[in-house]
Each structure stands twice: as structure tokens, then as C-alpha cells.
Design a protein around this motif. Structure first.
Motif, PDB file in Angstrom:
ATOM      1  N   ASP A 235       0.850  -1.184   0.000  1.00 13.17           N
ATOM      2  CA  ASP A 235       0.000   0.000   0.000  1.00 13.17           C
ATOM      3  C   ASP A 235       0.892   1.243   0.000  1.00 13.17           C
ATOM      4  N   ASN A 242      -0.711  -4.500   0.826  1.00 10.95           N
ATOM      5  CA  ASN A 242      -2.059  -4.167   0.385  1.00 10.95           C
ATOM      6  C   ASN A 242      -2.903  -5.442   0.322  1.00 10.95           C
ATOM      7  N   ARG A 243      -4.120  -5.322  -0.147  1.00 10.57           N
ATOM      8  CA  ARG A 243      -5.019  -6.487  -0.182  1.00 10.57           C
ATOM      9  C   ARG A 243      -4.411  -7.626  -0.987  1.00 10.57           C
ATOM     10  N   TYR A 244      -3.894  -7.310  -2.194  1.00 12.72           N
ATOM     11  CA  TYR A 244      -3.315  -8.354  -3.035  1.00 12.72           C
ATOM     12  C   TYR A 244      -2.125  -9.011  -2.345  1.00 12.72           C
ATOM     13  N   LEU A 247      -3.297 -11.269   0.568  1.00 10.39           N
ATOM     14  CA  LEU A 247      -4.013 -12.446   0.077  1.00 10.39           C
ATOM     15  C   LEU A 247      -3.041 -13.460  -0.512  1.00 10.39           C
ATOM     16  N   LEU A 306      -6.259  -3.033   3.793  1.00 12.22           N
ATOM     17  CA  LEU A 306      -7.068  -3.593   2.727  1.00 12.22           C
ATOM     18  C   LEU A 306      -7.622  -2.520   1.816  1.00 12.22           C
ATOM     19  N   LEU A 366     -11.746 -14.631   5.012  1.00  6.97           N
ATOM     20  CA  LEU A 366     -11.746 -13.171   4.984  1.00  6.97           C
ATOM     21  C   LEU A 366     -13.176 -12.633   5.071  1.00  6.97           C
ATOM     22  N   ASP A 370     -14.725 -10.369   8.102  1.00  9.64           N
ATOM     23  CA  ASP A 370     -15.428  -9.123   7.750  1.00  9.64           C
ATOM     24  C   ASP A 370     -16.823  -9.109   8.371  1.00  9.64           C
TER      25      ASP A 370
END
Length: 650
Positions: A235, A242-244, A247, A306, A366, A370
Motif C-alpha cells: 500500500d 495491500n489487499r493483493y 491475500l 485492505l 476473509l 469481515d
């Protein structure tokens, strides 16, 4: 494939082109541009040059191997270094085969661009090719000048090209197992550690196998690639994954069967900070939080942003989950000392899920974390919730609502139900609260407390609130006509989200709606929900505009949310509505709070309503304290229009 007889067609081309006879070490044909490139006095002078004396065995072996490839129609383009009259020239050249008149194969070379020209015009720094020839025992047999320029005269063994013998053996074995091998690899060189492209080819000779190695520096490109890969997983605002990126890491854990725990962190009311202080200050807060999380939880498996105000902490399953969750809440809620803003406090809601017990895939775990986070928000925020089966059922139900909500209005599935609000001093009907109710054929009757958050996610809040106001205004007008004016004093009370107050179009549509239905604005009370977001200047301005239209304004859920008392004098309120949670505890200790609120409201000339009055004992205390306008179970539940009691009949 070209033949020697077709060469005249190439003579007029602007790039240097020549035919090199590998076996005889001579240039057999060249166009005018090639003569200039080779700095030849004439074609005859160039054709009589002998290239054998300056050619290493490594280069000759490489070119001989290429002839075999050309025979099969292969072509290639690469950087090469040549020495016309001992002048070094680096060229990007296209090589292909050409059949000579005697049936032999030669090499057709066409210069695409010279390094000198490319550096001049594009300011690029390019690499050149080194070629080396290695015996079956790994000893250096021959090398071209570029190899010697790079490594000097001391390097003699293949393994010396690499960081370790193990690395060298791996490359060597792959080349000999497959006869050919190419790889991009990090190597030590006298110029420092570099990324090199290696192309290795095994050549069988009468004296045994030899290995031809072609290599060139790709460090600059590789560093760009690695930088782009870094940007792809990091990020840019916080320098967290970051999210990618996270993950990818979680997929790796899952593939290895490694258990882990997710802490899904969402900042409470962060949008208010962005709206009030601006996105630049909001970004400063996010960076400060990221730094704090990175420092406090350095032993965690991973920390990621995220997106927006959502963060993820990944930890091993054997940690004390409750302890980590409390540490996270404390880390977020401690004041942030930011330039311009000073000390700023925020809170967070956290959802916790474990792999694989709470989900067998990264996507599932995930989603479940959430969902648990949203459950934490529903329980009052600044807390944490573990994922459970009940929450899973809630996810499915919300997903169904999300899918069905779009068609619900067009299918006329929404109805208005009315709850009487009573003035217990006069025993008269003070007004009716109109509440939207969704009668879904698939899911049954759904109350607004459940479907409105989903509507907000779908961007339908404004449409639904306008629909409810429109239908209830029409119904009120109908009552007045039916009863010949008995309902003239009735107050129509309806919820409006604080987020709508910032929308100029929504406020204009209310003005038009009241005019179209000939509704006296003083007979309409807008009950503002989500009042913890009222420190938004645009929302406050919208509230003032509605009050100036003559509408009554009530603040819902007072004393149970985070509404600042210092804002009350700016809000143009006519009424405060005490939350049902306060009323439920009035017999067990909240009486003094209610008394203080009533006193404050009276001094500000604001009237007070109480909702959730379910028992006579609660009503008696409220009346004794001076609160007389009430609603709740003891006055009747939601009623259809035909059962609504008229004023004076309560």
C-alpha cells in the motif's frame, strides 16, 4: 528463407546488412550502409578481411550452433559487440539464415540500431553480450573480449561465476540434462552483484562435450520488475501490505496447511474525519496508525491495509486471541498527536476468524472475519466479535436482502406501518411515527433496523426514505379528508438518515413533496438517525435549512450514542428523543440521567420524547420527571391504517 540470389533487393535498405560466412570467417556480401559500418574502403577490401584471428573458440562455436538453428527457420535478435578496424561498436542486430549458392548456410545480419545512436536519442543504458566456452570439467576454454572485460583473466572455473558451488551445479546439471537451458539469475561480478540472463547450450565435439554460455546484464530491467512487484503488493500510503499482497501470503499459508487467525479492523466513523478535516489529515491519521500497528505488532505474521479505513492483522492461531484483540483496540483508541489536529481519538471494530476452523479457503475466512467485524459494529463499536455460525446465517440473509432489495420497490413490497405517539398529560394522540416495513415474499416481514443498513450499502437509503415520506404524506392527507379535519393537529414523524442532510437534492425534493401534498411543514417531524455523524458541517447546514422550512427536527437515540453535547446549540432542534435503552433501565439507575437531560433540554427550549415505554412503572417515572410525550409497547404496536385511533381516543 532468403537465398544468395535475392540479395540485390536488400541493397537499398537504410540499415547495415551483410552476409557472414561462418565456416570461412569472411563477409560474403554487404550493402552500402554495411560498408560504412565496417569502415571499409571498398567491397573488395571488406570481403578479403579475415575474421578468424580475432575470433575466440567460444564465439565460433556459438555461431556454428546458430547455423543449425537457421537451417530450421529460426531467427533471433540480440545485442552484440563488434570491432571494425579495432573500433568498438555495440549493435542491436537481427540474425537469420541465408542459403548460399553452393548450398551451405550462412548468417544474414541486419543492424536494427547502434548503442551510440540509441543512447544519444533515448539516453538509455544497455547491456552487451558476453560469450564463454567451458569444457566438460567446468574449465574455461575460451571467451570473447566482453567476457574478459567483465571478469578479467583470473576466472578459470564455471563455479566461479556463481555465489556457491551448489548454485553452479544446479545450473550446470539443468543445461546438460536438457542440452539447453536459460535463466535469469543473481550473480557476483567484479562490478558488483548483478542480475544476468544466461543462455547455456551443450555442444558435442570430437573432443567431448562443451558448454557455450551467452550472458548479459539485465539488472536495470530486473530492478524495475522487482520494484513493480513491490508496488503490486504494498500500500503506497502506509507501506503496509495491500489487499493483493496479504491475500498472496494467506494463499501460501493455506496451501501449506498452516493455521492462522485474522483480525479484521475497521475504524469507526472514519468518514467523519475525512469529511470534517479533509482527506489529507485523514491520510496522516492512517499513516500514524500503520506505524503504530507495525511497531506494536512486529511479531505478527502480517499487517495489511485492505483499503480505505480497513486493516488486517494476521497472527498464529496459538496466540491469545482475546489479548491480541484488546491490544488492538487499545492501540487504535490511544490519542494520535497530529500536526494541525492536535490530539485525535478514534475507535475500531474488530472481527476475528480462524483458518481452517472458520472457513476452508482464504476467501471464506476473509468474508467471515469481515462479517464478524460488522457484528462488532452492530454491538456498539469499539469492540471485537468472534465469527460464529449465527453470524454466517446473518451473512446469507444480508446477501439475500442485497439481491432482493433492488426489485422490492418496483414490486410494491414496502408498506408503511404507524406507531402511535401519545401526550400522556392530555391523553391525546400527539402524532404517529411512520416506519417503512418490507414484506418480502422470500424472507418475510423485515423491520427497517435490519434492511436499512443493507440499503445504505446498495446506495438506496435516499430512495427508501423519500418513498416513506411520500407515502406517509399522502396517507396523512387522506386521513384529514376522511375525518373532516380531526387529524389537523396530528404530527407525522418519520426517520431521516443524517447522511441525507448533506445532499442538497434530497432537501429540495422534500420541499417539493410537501408542496405537492399540501402538507403544513409544522405538522412534519423529521427524526434524524445516525446522529453520531452530525459533526459534518454540510449535515448541520442541511439541518438548518430543513428547520427554516418550518419542519420539526428531532434527534434520535439521544444519550446512547456519541453525539457531542457541544453541538446541540448549533442543530436547530425542536425535540430530543430518548433512546429505548435509557428507558429500559430507568427503574434501575438511569432516572437521574433522564432528569438531567430533561433539565438541559428545558433550558434550551427543546421538547423531549421517550421511545420504548413498555410498562406502567416506566411511564410513571417519566411523568414524574416531566417527560409526557411517549411511545412504545404499552400504547400499542404497529397498526394498519384502518386501526389507527383518532385523537382523544387513546
Amino acid at each position: 528463407m532468403l537465398t544468395e540470389s535475392s540479395l540485390d533487393a536488400l541493397r537499398s535498405l537504410h540499415n547495415p546488412i551483410w552476409v557472414y560466412d561462418v565456416e570461412l570467417f569472411k563477409i560474403r556480401w554487404a550493402n552500402d550502409q554495411a560498408l560504412l559500418f565496417w569502415e571499409a574502403d571498398s567491397e573488395e577490401e571488406l570481403y578479403h578481411r579475415d575474421f578468424k584471428k580475432n575470433m575466440s573458440e567460444a564465439i565460433y562455436t556459438l555461431l556454428s550452433n546458430n547455423l543449425v538453428e537457421y537451417r530450421h527457420g529460426h531467427e533471433h535478435t540480440q545485442w552484440w559487440t563488434l570491432f571494425p578496424k579495432n573500433k568498438r561498436k555495440e549493435i542491436y542486430c537481427h540474425y537469420s539464415g541465408i542459403e548460399l549458392s553452393d548450398g551451405r548456410m550462412a548468417m544474414l545480419a541486419q543492424v536494427v540500431v547502434t548503442r551510440e545512436l540509441l543512447e544519444t536519442e533515448l539516453s538509455l543504458h544497455l547491456s552487451t553480450t558476453t560469450v564463454s566456452l567451458w569444457g566438460a570439467q567446468g574449465q574455461l576454454k575460451s571467451a570473447n573480449p566482453m567476457f574478459v572485460d567483465l571478469y578479467g583473466e583470473s576466472l578459470s572455473q564455471f563455479a566461479e561465476l556463481f555465489f556457491s558451488k551448489r548454485q553452479a551445479d544446479e545450473v550446470w546439471n539443468k543445461a546438460f540434462d536438457n542440452n539447453e537451458f536459460e535463466v535469469e539469475i543473481f550473480l557476483p561480478t567484479p562490478l558488483g552483484e548483478q542480475w544476468h540472463y544466461l543462455h547455456l547450450r551443450v555442444n558435442q565435439t570430437v573432443h567431448g562435450d562443451v558448454l557455450v554460455v551467452r550472458q548479459f546484464d539485465v539488472t536495470e530491467r530486473k530492478q524495475r520488475e522487482l520494484h513493480h512487484k513491490y508496488l503490486a503488493i504494498v500500500d503506497p500510503l502506509t507501506q503496509l501490505k495491500n489487499r493483493y499482497g496479504v491475500l498472496q501470503q494467506l494463499e501460501g499459508f493455506a496451501a501449506k496447511g498452516l493455521p492462522f487467525s485474522l483480525f479484521f479492523i475497521d475504524l469507526d466513523n472514519f468518514k467523519t474525519i475525512n469529511d470534517y478535516y479533509g482527506h489529507e489529515q485523514g491520510d496522516k491519521l492512517l499513516r500514524a496508525l500503520a506505524d503504530r500497528l507495525r511497531f506494536r505488532f512486529s511479531r505478527s505474521l502480517s499487517i495489511a491495509r485492505l483499503g480505505g479505513d480497513e486493516f488486517l492483522l494476521v497472527d498464529a492461531c496459538d496466540v491469545e486471541l482475546e489479548q491480541v484483540a484488546n491490544q488492538l483496540i487499545n492501540a487504535v483508541s490511544e490519542p494520535f498527536n497530529l500536526e494541525v489536529l492536535g490530539d485525535l481519538r478514534i475507535t475500531a471494530s474488530i472481527g476475528i476468524a480462524n483458518f481452517p476452523s472458520d472457513g476452508e479457503s482464504v476467501d471464506a475466512i476473509l468474508r467471515h472475519a469481515d462479517a464478524a467485524m460488522y457484528e462488532a459494529k452492530g454491538r456498539g463499536k469499539s469492540t471485537f466479535v468472534y465469527f460464529s455460525k449465527n453470524i454466517s446465517n446473518g451473512i446469507k440473509r444480508r446477501h439475500q436482502m442485497r439481491q432482493l432489495l433492488g426489485k422490492a420497490i418496483s414490486q410494491h413490497e414496502f408498506q408503511i406501518a404507524y406507531l402511535p405517539v401519545v401526550d400522556t398529560q392530555t391523553q391525546m394522540l400527539f402524532g404517529v411515527e411512520a416506519q417503512l416495513q418490507w414484506n418480502s415474499p422470500e424472507l418475510g416481514v423485515i423491520k427497517p433496523l435490519e434492511f436499512m443498513p443493507v440499503a445504505e450499502e446498495n446506495g438506496m437509503t435516499s430512495s427508501l426514505e423519500y418513498y416513506a415520506l411520500e407515502k406517509s404524506c399522502q396517507q396523512t392527507e387522506e386521513w384529514i379528508n376522511i375525518t373532516h379535519g380531526d387529524f389537523d393537529a396530528l404530527i407525522l414523524m418519520i426517520d431521516i438518515s443524517v447522511r441525507q442532510l448533506s445532499c442538497h437534492r434530497f432537501i429540495s425534493s422534500i420541499r417539493a413533496l410537501l408542496k405537492a401534498n399540501r402538507m403544513d411543514p409544522q405538522r412534519v417531524m423529521l427524526q434524524v438517525t445516525g446522529s453520531q455523524h452530525l459533526d459534518n458541517e454540510l449535515a448541520i447546514k442541511g439541518l438548518i435549512q430543513l428547520h427554516e422550512m418550518g419542519l420539526k427536527i428531532a434527534l434520535c437515540g439521544f444519550a446512547s450514542n456519541n453525539t457531542s453535547f457541544t453541538l446541540l446549540h448549533r442543530l436547530s432542534l425542536t425535540h430530543l428523543k430518548l433512546d429505548a435503552k435509557i428507558i429500559a433501565e430507568i427503574e434501575r439507575g438511569t432516572g437521574p440521567i433522564v432528569k438531567a437531560l430533561l433539565s438541559m433540554a428545558k433550558s434550551m427550549e427543546i421538547k423531549v420524547l421517550a421511545e420504548g415505554v413498555a410498562r406502567q412503572e416506566q411511564l410513571d417515572i417519566l411523568n414524574e420527571l416531566g417527560c409526557f410525550i411517549c411511545q412504545g409497547g404499552m400504547f400499542g404496536n404497529f397498526k394498519e391504517t384502518k386501526n389507527l385511533k383518532l385523537p382523544g381516543l387513546v
